[in-house]
Design an enzyme around this catalytic site. Sequence first.
Site: not given
Length: 224
Positions: A8, A65, A174, A32, A67, A136, A34, A36
């Site tokens: 990540s 991913h 994760d 990966h 979020m 998660m 993230d 957000m």
Amino acid sequence: MAVQISPSILSADFARLADEAARVENVADWLHVDVMDYHFVPNLTLGLPVVESLLKTTATPVDCHLMIHDPDRWAPDYAEAGAASVTIHAEAAKAAVRTLRAIRAAGARAGLALNPATAVEGYEDLLPEIDMMLVMTVEPGFGGQRFLDIVLPKLARARALIDKHGGEVWLQVDGGVSAETIERCAEAGADVFVAGNAVYGADDPARAVQELRTLAERATPPRW
Ligand code: DX5
Ligand code: ZN
């Protein structure tokens, strides 16, 4: 499925993302990313323009991913941009089936993520619609958190459901995945392992990926 490691970049240096991606190229299976939005989680990272730039600089497949509060609106765009895998949160999607199908139609693998408090059983019927389930192992939002052991029984139940359905659904973990915790995840049935701090917090990220892979492979129970 063979063990796959997805470092990540949340724990990488955001001002040098191309270099940071290069540090794990040819060693990691995925990168990966993230995303957000400060609504679904109380943190803000990056969005589509940064992912588009990153995709131009790395040969490693990108695992997004999301979020974010409105994955139905945004997820297909990440797939169309070239992310090889796009994961949406079950808690955020209002039209999960439509969005998962749109991700696949755009040529990416479709992932469905479950927060620690979200039960897996309610999502059994969605297994034919997904290529990966993400369980998660921390509350999403920040890197470097402590691994939540209480999620392990759910991970094992997710593995049993996937095996029962016999599809090719990968099972990703994760959050807090490290040399200390990765074997527990593999034993419970995970086959794709995200690691932020354990990779980018190490002096040699490529070596950290290899060490995590070895530990996970050794701990993976035989399946047939
Ligand atoms: C957390 C993110 C993770 C994070 C993991 O919400 O989804 O991908 O980067 O970081 P570590 O491995 O440090 O817990
Ligand atoms: Zn993540």
